[in-house]
Every structure is written in C-alpha cells, then in structure tokens.
Design a protein around this motif. Structure first.
Motif, mmCIF file in Angstrom:
data_model
loop_
_atom_site.group_PDB
_atom_site.id
_atom_site.type_symbol
_atom_site.label_atom_id
_atom_site.label_comp_id
_atom_site.label_asym_id
_atom_site.label_seq_id
_atom_site.Cartn_x
_atom_site.Cartn_y
_atom_site.Cartn_z
ATOM 1 N N TRP A 1 0.822 -1.310 0.066
ATOM 2 C CA TRP A 1 0.008 0.127 -0.076
ATOM 3 C C TRP A 1 0.872 1.349 0.013
ATOM 4 N N GLY A 2 1.925 1.313 -0.893
ATOM 5 C CA GLY A 2 2.671 2.546 -0.900
ATOM 6 C C GLY A 2 3.846 2.607 0.036
ATOM 7 N N THR A 3 4.088 1.802 0.918
ATOM 8 C CA THR A 3 4.982 1.931 2.087
ATOM 9 C C THR A 3 5.519 0.552 2.372
ATOM 10 N N LEU B 1 14.596 2.465 17.823
ATOM 11 C CA LEU B 1 16.018 2.812 17.501
ATOM 12 C C LEU B 1 16.302 4.136 17.376
ATOM 13 N N ASP B 2 17.761 4.290 17.915
ATOM 14 C CA ASP B 2 18.161 5.713 17.553
ATOM 15 C C ASP B 2 19.236 5.723 16.591
ATOM 16 N N PHE B 3 18.690 6.598 15.653
ATOM 17 C CA PHE B 3 19.601 6.291 14.166
ATOM 18 C C PHE B 3 20.325 7.663 14.115
ATOM 19 N N SER B 4 20.942 8.305 15.231
ATOM 20 C CA SER B 4 22.020 9.537 15.180
ATOM 21 C C SER B 4 23.062 9.027 14.686
ATOM 22 N N GLY B 5 23.634 9.782 13.547
ATOM 23 C CA GLY B 5 24.947 9.508 13.013
ATOM 24 C C GLY B 5 24.949 8.528 12.099
ATOM 25 N N ILE B 6 23.699 7.944 11.862
ATOM 26 C CA ILE B 6 23.816 6.740 10.957
ATOM 27 C C ILE B 6 22.975 7.199 9.502
ATOM 28 N N LYS B 7 23.688 6.466 8.465
ATOM 29 C CA LYS B 7 23.140 6.652 7.028
ATOM 30 C C LYS B 7 22.265 5.570 6.723
ATOM 31 N N VAL B 8 20.913 6.052 6.467
ATOM 32 C CA VAL B 8 19.843 5.129 6.210
ATOM 33 C C VAL B 8 19.655 5.205 4.633
ATOM 34 N N MET B 9 19.319 3.822 3.972
ATOM 35 C CA MET B 9 18.920 3.721 2.683
ATOM 36 C C MET B 9 17.776 2.843 2.776
ATOM 37 N N ALA B 10 16.631 3.284 1.900
ATOM 38 C CA ALA B 10 15.598 2.506 1.598
ATOM 39 C C ALA B 10 15.772 1.638 0.479
ATOM 40 N N VAL B 11 15.238 0.233 0.651
ATOM 41 C CA VAL B 11 15.199 -0.616 -0.512
ATOM 42 C C VAL B 11 13.690 -1.351 -0.531
ATOM 43 N N GLU C 1 5.943 -4.539 -7.423
ATOM 44 C CA GLU C 1 5.387 -4.942 -8.805
ATOM 45 C C GLU C 1 4.743 -3.670 -9.626
ATOM 46 N N GLY C 2 5.410 -2.642 -9.422
ATOM 47 C CA GLY C 2 4.877 -1.344 -10.119
ATOM 48 C C GLY C 2 4.911 -0.088 -9.425
ATOM 49 N N SER C 3 5.055 0.146 -8.227
ATOM 50 C CA SER C 3 4.893 1.073 -7.296
ATOM 51 C C SER C 3 6.363 1.713 -6.943
ATOM 52 N N GLY C 4 7.282 1.168 -7.561
ATOM 53 C CA GLY C 4 8.637 1.919 -7.116
ATOM 54 C C GLY C 4 8.681 1.936 -5.643
ATOM 55 N N LEU C 5 9.465 3.139 -5.254
ATOM 56 C CA LEU C 5 9.731 3.180 -3.495
ATOM 57 C C LEU C 5 8.480 3.914 -2.950
ATOM 58 N N ALA D 1 19.086 10.619 11.477
ATOM 59 C CA ALA D 1 19.990 9.742 10.501
ATOM 60 C C ALA D 1 20.240 10.904 9.117
ATOM 61 N N SER D 2 21.137 10.418 8.245
ATOM 62 C CA SER D 2 21.429 11.126 7.266
ATOM 63 C C SER D 2 20.825 9.985 6.068
ATOM 64 N N PHE D 3 20.626 10.281 4.915
ATOM 65 C CA PHE D 3 19.726 9.367 3.998
ATOM 66 C C PHE D 3 20.617 9.508 2.809
ATOM 67 N N GLY D 4 20.932 8.195 2.392
ATOM 68 C CA GLY D 4 21.220 8.050 0.841
ATOM 69 C C GLY D 4 20.049 7.648 0.127
ATOM 70 N N SER D 5 20.383 7.572 -1.359
ATOM 71 C CA SER D 5 19.242 7.350 -2.293
ATOM 72 C C SER D 5 18.698 5.924 -2.010
ATOM 73 N N GLY D 6 17.416 5.725 -2.336
ATOM 74 C CA GLY D 6 16.901 4.395 -2.345
ATOM 75 C C GLY D 6 17.021 3.626 -3.620
ATOM 76 N N LEU D 7 16.438 2.480 -3.512
ATOM 77 C CA LEU D 7 16.484 1.332 -4.667
ATOM 78 C C LEU D 7 15.142 0.585 -4.690
ATOM 79 N N ALA D 8 14.593 0.896 -5.667
ATOM 80 C CA ALA D 8 13.352 0.070 -6.041
ATOM 81 C C ALA D 8 13.644 -1.066 -6.977
ATOM 82 N N VAL D 9 13.216 -2.297 -6.558
ATOM 83 C CA VAL D 9 13.780 -3.471 -7.474
ATOM 84 C C VAL D 9 12.165 -4.194 -7.639
ATOM 85 N N HIS D 10 12.017 -4.315 -9.068
ATOM 86 C CA HIS D 10 10.923 -5.100 -9.426
ATOM 87 C C HIS D 10 10.715 -6.552 -8.759
ATOM 88 N N GLY D 11 9.905 -6.785 -7.943
ATOM 89 C CA GLY D 11 9.777 -8.020 -7.296
ATOM 90 C C GLY D 11 10.186 -9.247 -8.040
#
Length: 171
Positions: free
Chosen positions: A97-99, A111-121, A125-129, A143-153
């Motif tokens: 449902w989009g997330t 969790l405490d994300f202070s000082g950690i780089k987070v990336m979404a994956v 099946e068509g929704s991307g990130l 946290a700081s954030f890197g670019s995410g990656l969407a993978v077609h299932g």
C-alpha cells in the motif's frame, strides 16, 4: 571499513508476480537483502511478526491495508535494541500500500539513528519506492539518508548486479 546492517521484512509463499499470484519459496526482499550483504558485507536482521499474516495473498494485503490505516505496530518475535555500532542501515521491504509493512516501523521506532546513514530498498510490482523514503525520514530521527533502490519483485532473483552496484555506491 564501514559497518552495515540490513533490516528486512520479506514474504514467502503467495506473492503478486507480474499480474498473477505465484508461490515462492524465498521472498523477493530476502533475496535482495542477501545481495546487499554479499556486495558490501554486514549483518542481516529479519523482521518477523508474532502473528503471521494470512497465507492467502489477497487476505494478507487486506490485513496489511487495515494495519496501515490504523498505523498499527505489530508485535515482533525479536527486536534490535541498539544499532550504534553501525555506520549504514539498509531498510528493506515489499511495497504494501505504498510503503513498508507496518512491522518494519515497529522495529525502527525503537532505535536511535543518530549519525547513521539510512537507505531504503523496496521490492514492488509497479509502485517503485512509494512513500517509503519520506516515511523513513519521519521515523529515523538523526539519520542521514542515501538514495533508495526500487527492485521489481518478479525480477529480484536476477537483480544481483544492479543491487550490488547500488549498494557499493551507497556506502
């Protein structure tokens, strides 16, 4: 060398697959999480709910939609308590449902994300990130954030080179 953590939720069994339902022995997101680990090293942590979702795909997505609308936080079988030893955290899940599934947020909010780089994956099946990156930014305070990656299932098993190249660039 950076220390990496790969947090993931993955669904085995019935999955939506190129317009139909297919029974898979290993979830798409688990495959991608393992590709990340192989490419950059790190620890895998599987998010597992106490109450299992329905085996039937359509019943499962109904459960997931109810959890999303209720902003539910399903109880997990085990939790990470401290991630301060990690430099990078990859948060991996299917697009429900989009997330991410709400169970991922159950874990992340502890969790405490202070000082950690987070990336979404996200496997999809068509929704991307979807909205997963903006949702992570709301929850992973500090946290700081890197670019995410969407993978077609349906293509997850063939995505190793793409996933590896992205992960190596991300860290």
């Amino acid at each position: 060398m950076a220390k990496n953590l790969i947090i993931y939720y993955s669904r085995k069994g019935e999955n939506y697959w190129n317009g139909s339902i297919k029974n898979i022995a290993k979830g798409n997101t688990e495959i991608v999480a393992e590709f990340i680990q192989k490419a950059v090293g790190g620890d895998l942590f599987e998010v597992e709910t106490v109450k299992t979702y329905a085996a039937d795909y359509y019943a499962c997505i109904d459960e997931a939609k109810k959890e999303l609308h209720a902003q539910a936080r399903p109880e997990l079988k085990k939790y990470l308590d401290d991630i301060s030893e990690y430099d990078n955290v990859f948060v991996c899940g299917p697009c429900w449902w989009g997330t991410f599934p709400m169970a991922i947020f159950t874990q992340l909010e502890k969790l405490d994300f202070s000082g950690i780089k987070v990336m979404a994956v996200m496997t999809h099946e068509g929704s991307g990130l979807g909205s997963c990156e903006s949702d992570l930014k709301k929850i992973c305070t500090g946290a700081s954030f890197g670019s995410g990656l969407a993978v077609h299932g349906a293509d997850a098993a063939q995505s190793e080179s793409t996933v590896a190249a992205w992960a190596q660039k991300a860290v």
